[in-house]
Design a protein around this motif. Structure first.
Motif, PDB file in Angstrom:
ATOM      1  N   LEU A   7      20.334  -4.373  36.009  1.00 37.62           N
ATOM      2  CA  LEU A   7      20.860  -4.255  34.643  1.00 37.62           C
ATOM      3  C   LEU A   7      19.995  -5.043  33.663  1.00 37.62           C
ATOM      4  O   LEU A   7      19.715  -4.587  32.547  1.00 37.62           O
ATOM      5  CB  LEU A   7      22.297  -4.771  34.623  1.00 37.62           C
ATOM      6  CG  LEU A   7      23.223  -4.247  33.534  1.00 37.62           C
ATOM      7  CD1 LEU A   7      23.376  -2.746  33.620  1.00 37.62           C
ATOM      8  CD2 LEU A   7      24.587  -4.927  33.646  1.00 37.62           C
ATOM      9  N   ALA A   8      19.546  -6.225  34.083  1.00 39.02           N
ATOM     10  CA  ALA A   8      18.703  -7.062  33.220  1.00 39.02           C
ATOM     11  C   ALA A   8      17.379  -6.380  32.904  1.00 39.02           C
ATOM     12  O   ALA A   8      16.955  -6.308  31.741  1.00 39.02           O
ATOM     13  CB  ALA A   8      18.458  -8.409  33.896  1.00 39.02           C
ATOM     14  N   GLU A   9      16.706  -5.891  33.931  1.00 40.23           N
ATOM     15  CA  GLU A   9      15.406  -5.256  33.711  1.00 40.23           C
ATOM     16  C   GLU A   9      15.550  -3.947  32.930  1.00 40.23           C
ATOM     17  O   GLU A   9      14.659  -3.578  32.174  1.00 40.23           O
ATOM     18  CB  GLU A   9      14.699  -5.008  35.044  1.00 40.23           C
ATOM     19  CG  GLU A   9      14.179  -6.268  35.717  1.00 40.23           C
ATOM     20  CD  GLU A   9      13.005  -6.901  34.985  1.00 40.23           C
ATOM     21  OE1 GLU A   9      12.343  -6.214  34.168  1.00 40.23           O
ATOM     22  OE2 GLU A   9      12.730  -8.092  35.232  1.00 40.23           O
ATOM     23  N   TYR A  10      16.676  -3.273  33.096  1.00 37.44           N
ATOM     24  CA  TYR A  10      16.918  -2.035  32.366  1.00 37.44           C
ATOM     25  C   TYR A  10      17.071  -2.303  30.868  1.00 37.44           C
ATOM     26  O   TYR A  10      16.471  -1.613  30.036  1.00 37.44           O
ATOM     27  CB  TYR A  10      18.170  -1.346  32.906  1.00 37.44           C
ATOM     28  CG  TYR A  10      18.580  -0.130  32.109  1.00 37.44           C
ATOM     29  CD1 TYR A  10      17.893   1.073  32.231  1.00 37.44           C
ATOM     30  CD2 TYR A  10      19.641  -0.192  31.215  1.00 37.44           C
ATOM     31  CE1 TYR A  10      18.250   2.188  31.488  1.00 37.44           C
ATOM     32  CE2 TYR A  10      20.013   0.921  30.467  1.00 37.44           C
ATOM     33  CZ  TYR A  10      19.313   2.099  30.602  1.00 37.44           C
ATOM     34  OH  TYR A  10      19.670   3.194  29.853  1.00 37.44           O
TER      35      TYR A  10
ATOM     36  N   ARG B 161      16.525  -5.408  29.155  1.00 39.33           N
ATOM     37  CA  ARG B 161      15.687  -6.431  28.518  1.00 39.33           C
ATOM     38  C   ARG B 161      14.295  -6.574  29.117  1.00 39.33           C
ATOM     39  O   ARG B 161      13.528  -7.423  28.665  1.00 39.33           O
ATOM     40  CB  ARG B 161      16.387  -7.798  28.606  1.00 39.33           C
ATOM     41  CG  ARG B 161      17.809  -7.833  28.072  1.00 39.33           C
ATOM     42  CD  ARG B 161      17.841  -7.784  26.563  1.00 39.33           C
ATOM     43  NE  ARG B 161      19.215  -7.672  26.058  1.00 39.33           N
ATOM     44  CZ  ARG B 161      19.551  -7.735  24.785  1.00 39.33           C
ATOM     45  NH1 ARG B 161      18.622  -7.927  23.876  1.00 39.33           N
ATOM     46  NH2 ARG B 161      20.812  -7.598  24.411  1.00 39.33           N
ATOM     47  N   GLY B 162      13.991  -5.791  30.135  1.00 37.62           N
ATOM     48  CA  GLY B 162      12.722  -5.994  30.823  1.00 37.62           C
ATOM     49  C   GLY B 162      11.900  -4.740  30.956  1.00 37.62           C
ATOM     50  O   GLY B 162      11.816  -3.908  30.041  1.00 37.62           O
ATOM     51  N   ALA B 163      11.323  -4.548  32.138  1.00 36.40           N
ATOM     52  CA  ALA B 163      10.360  -3.470  32.359  1.00 36.40           C
ATOM     53  C   ALA B 163      10.966  -2.089  32.218  1.00 36.40           C
ATOM     54  O   ALA B 163      10.267  -1.124  31.884  1.00 36.40           O
ATOM     55  CB  ALA B 163       9.732  -3.623  33.745  1.00 36.40           C
ATOM     56  N   GLY B 164      12.270  -1.956  32.465  1.00 34.40           N
ATOM     57  CA  GLY B 164      12.896  -0.643  32.424  1.00 34.40           C
ATOM     58  C   GLY B 164      13.448  -0.238  31.085  1.00 34.40           C
ATOM     59  O   GLY B 164      14.044   0.834  30.963  1.00 34.40           O
TER      60      GLY B 164
ATOM     61  N   ASP C  55      21.774   7.289  34.334  1.00 35.86           N
ATOM     62  CA  ASP C  55      22.238   7.712  33.007  1.00 35.86           C
ATOM     63  C   ASP C  55      22.716   6.523  32.172  1.00 35.86           C
ATOM     64  O   ASP C  55      23.733   6.590  31.485  1.00 35.86           O
ATOM     65  CB  ASP C  55      23.355   8.758  33.132  1.00 35.86           C
ATOM     66  CG  ASP C  55      22.835  10.093  33.639  1.00 35.86           C
ATOM     67  OD1 ASP C  55      21.646  10.386  33.410  1.00 35.86           O
ATOM     68  OD2 ASP C  55      23.608  10.837  34.267  1.00 35.86           O
ATOM     69  N   GLY C  56      21.952   5.446  32.257  1.00 36.99           N
ATOM     70  CA  GLY C  56      22.214   4.292  31.407  1.00 36.99           C
ATOM     71  C   GLY C  56      23.294   3.353  31.889  1.00 36.99           C
ATOM     72  O   GLY C  56      23.603   2.368  31.212  1.00 36.99           O
ATOM     73  N   LYS C  57      23.883   3.625  33.067  1.00 38.17           N
ATOM     74  CA  LYS C  57      24.959   2.776  33.566  1.00 38.17           C
ATOM     75  C   LYS C  57      24.647   2.281  34.972  1.00 38.17           C
ATOM     76  O   LYS C  57      24.070   3.005  35.787  1.00 38.17           O
ATOM     77  CB  LYS C  57      26.291   3.540  33.571  1.00 38.17           C
ATOM     78  CG  LYS C  57      26.792   3.908  32.176  1.00 38.17           C
ATOM     79  CD  LYS C  57      28.132   4.604  32.248  1.00 38.17           C
ATOM     80  CE  LYS C  57      28.641   4.951  30.854  1.00 38.17           C
ATOM     81  NZ  LYS C  57      29.957   5.647  30.893  1.00 38.17           N
ATOM     82  N   LEU C  58      25.049   1.046  35.246  1.00 39.57           N
ATOM     83  CA  LEU C  58      24.893   0.493  36.581  1.00 39.57           C
ATOM     84  C   LEU C  58      25.738   1.300  37.558  1.00 39.57           C
ATOM     85  O   LEU C  58      26.926   1.531  37.330  1.00 39.57           O
ATOM     86  CB  LEU C  58      25.343  -0.974  36.588  1.00 39.57           C
ATOM     87  CG  LEU C  58      25.197  -1.719  37.923  1.00 39.57           C
ATOM     88  CD1 LEU C  58      23.734  -1.863  38.304  1.00 39.57           C
ATOM     89  CD2 LEU C  58      25.857  -3.091  37.828  1.00 39.57           C
ATOM     90  N   TYR C  59      25.107   1.749  38.642  1.00 37.26           N
ATOM     91  CA  TYR C  59      25.822   2.511  39.660  1.00 37.26           C
ATOM     92  C   TYR C  59      26.041   1.629  40.882  1.00 37.26           C
ATOM     93  O   TYR C  59      25.093   1.176  41.518  1.00 37.26           O
ATOM     94  CB  TYR C  59      25.037   3.763  40.055  1.00 37.26           C
ATOM     95  CG  TYR C  59      25.742   4.571  41.126  1.00 37.26           C
ATOM     96  CD1 TYR C  59      26.863   5.326  40.812  1.00 37.26           C
ATOM     97  CD2 TYR C  59      25.313   4.544  42.445  1.00 37.26           C
ATOM     98  CE1 TYR C  59      27.534   6.050  41.787  1.00 37.26           C
ATOM     99  CE2 TYR C  59      25.970   5.261  43.424  1.00 37.26           C
ATOM    100  CZ  TYR C  59      27.087   6.009  43.086  1.00 37.26           C
ATOM    101  OH  TYR C  59      27.757   6.715  44.050  1.00 37.26           O
TER     102      TYR C  59
ATOM    103  N   GLY D 281      20.919 -10.759  33.476  1.00 38.74           N
ATOM    104  CA  GLY D 281      21.761  -9.731  34.065  1.00 38.74           C
ATOM    105  C   GLY D 281      23.237 -10.063  33.962  1.00 38.74           C
ATOM    106  O   GLY D 281      24.068  -9.180  33.700  1.00 38.74           O
ATOM    107  N   ALA D 282      23.585 -11.333  34.161  1.00 33.07           N
ATOM    108  CA  ALA D 282      24.985 -11.741  34.058  1.00 33.07           C
ATOM    109  C   ALA D 282      25.503 -11.577  32.632  1.00 33.07           C
ATOM    110  O   ALA D 282      26.639 -11.153  32.405  1.00 33.07           O
ATOM    111  CB  ALA D 282      25.133 -13.186  34.531  1.00 33.07           C
ATOM    112  N   VAL D 283      24.656 -11.906  31.654  1.00 35.67           N
ATOM    113  CA  VAL D 283      25.045 -11.698  30.247  1.00 35.67           C
ATOM    114  C   VAL D 283      25.232 -10.208  29.963  1.00 35.67           C
ATOM    115  O   VAL D 283      26.188  -9.801  29.297  1.00 35.67           O
ATOM    116  CB  VAL D 283      23.999 -12.318  29.301  1.00 35.67           C
ATOM    117  CG1 VAL D 283      24.177 -11.813  27.863  1.00 35.67           C
ATOM    118  CG2 VAL D 283      24.093 -13.842  29.331  1.00 35.67           C
ATOM    119  N   GLU D 284      24.331  -9.391  30.480  1.00 39.55           N
ATOM    120  CA  GLU D 284      24.448  -7.947  30.271  1.00 39.55           C
ATOM    121  C   GLU D 284      25.706  -7.387  30.944  1.00 39.55           C
ATOM    122  O   GLU D 284      26.335  -6.455  30.427  1.00 39.55           O
ATOM    123  CB  GLU D 284      23.203  -7.216  30.770  1.00 39.55           C
ATOM    124  CG  GLU D 284      21.961  -7.456  29.918  1.00 39.55           C
ATOM    125  CD  GLU D 284      22.145  -7.023  28.479  1.00 39.55           C
ATOM    126  OE1 GLU D 284      22.816  -6.002  28.233  1.00 39.55           O
ATOM    127  OE2 GLU D 284      21.606  -7.695  27.582  1.00 39.55           O
TER     128      GLU D 284
END
Length: 311
Positions: A132-135, A137-140, A162-166, A302-305
């Motif tokens: 979630l973090a890299e998606y 705020r990072g490379a993703g 599709d933009g959501k953590l699975y 990631g925890a903040v996200e």
């Protein structure tokens, strides 16, 4: 005639103008990190401590609450996200028995923190929150479908679809390290034979060679032929894992993080060769391969996200 704008309700009518923040907690075997952020995810304060120096669960929880109390500076805490190593039950908010957190057996972490902090608290696997973090705020950033692989002592991962953590039906999606590559291969600690982690994980490499993964990769860079052979073999197996991951989830991008990526110049060409070498993965659907960008901050981000996702 312009429409009149009604004034906001007065405090007497039940409206109170209180600033609010969200928070993330990254609980690991080495460190515990806390971060306070605005609702848009912008982190405004962090603290960290060595997990072992705090002692057991009760003291870690106490320190976490104290740290958040100081960081929020009088502002109301709306929601908290926590990333922690598994096994855990995210639905119940319980750490079941994480191997690198001795003494944390069946700890109802989310409920205990929620009681003390007086706000909702949401627990999730740390590898999932790394994704979630890299998606976000990072490379993703900018993709819609991304697979995240964390390659260090062990091998884990997370999926954003599709933009959501699975997370899967039981919260166990993304266990990339336990895909089986060779059913007759070595026995892994998970009980399976020949899974990705037993071929690629830093712990497995250390058991095989007697050297830490960092020492092994350094020796390979220095020209040690045996070390170079072992590193290339591990990267080849990881490349096969990425081929399987691509065929299963068809991601736009695969982001690789973890300690092994400090040797990215050695492993990247092997991983790319594996993806390009698959006749089934045509160039039009071949995922981009990127090194993770957030480094040691990935857990707290990631925890903040995760807190943002649960607002």
């Amino acid at each position: 005639m312009e429409a009149e704008t009604a004034p906001p309700p007065s405090p007497a009518a039940g409206w109170v103008n209180v600033l609010a923040v969200i928070a993330g907690i990254d609980l690991g075997g080495t460190q515990v990190r806390v971060a306070v952020a605005r609702s848009d995810g912008r982190i405004v304060g962090t603290r960290r401590a060595r997990t072992a120096s705090l002692g057991g669960p009760a003291r870690v929880i106490e320190w976490t609450c104290e740290a958040l109390e100081g960081l929020r500076d009088g502002e109301r805490l709306r929601v908290v996200g926590i990333g922690a190593p598994g096994p855990l039950d995210a639905r119940l908010g319980v750490l079941v028995n994480p191997p690198n957190l001795p003494g944390w057996r069946n700890v109802p972490l989310a409920d205990e923190l929620s009681r003390l902090l007086r706000c909702p608290v949401h627990l999730e696997n740390d590898a999932n929150l790394g994704a979630l973090a890299e998606y976000h705020r990072g490379a993703g950033h900018g993709t819609r479908t991304m697979a995240y692989v964390t390659w260090s002592t062990g091998v884990g991962g997370g999926l954003v679809i599709d933009g959501k953590l699975y997370c899967g039906a039981h919260g166990s999606a993304g266990e990339i390290g336990h895909m089986v590559l060779d059913p007759d291969g070595p026995l892994d600690a998970c009980g399976q034979r020949g899974c990705v982690e037993v071929f690629c994980g830093g712990g497995a490499l250390q058991r095989e060679t007697g050297e830490s993964a960092a020492e092994l990769f350094q020796a390979a860079v220095a020209g040690d032929p045996q070390a170079g052979l072992i590193v290339r073999r591990a990267a080849t197996y990881m490349g096969l894992a990425l081929v399987n991951l691509t065929n299963l989830f068809d991601p736009e991008m695969i982001v690789v993080g973890g300690g092994v990526t400090r040797s990215w110049s050695q492993v990247e060409p092997v991983l790319k060769a594996a993806l390009r070498g698959s006749p089934f993965i045509r160039p039009a659907r071949r995922p981009r391969l990127k090194r993770a960008q957030l480094g040691e901050r990935v857990g707290e981000v990631g925890a903040v996200e995760w807190a943002r996702a649960n607002l």
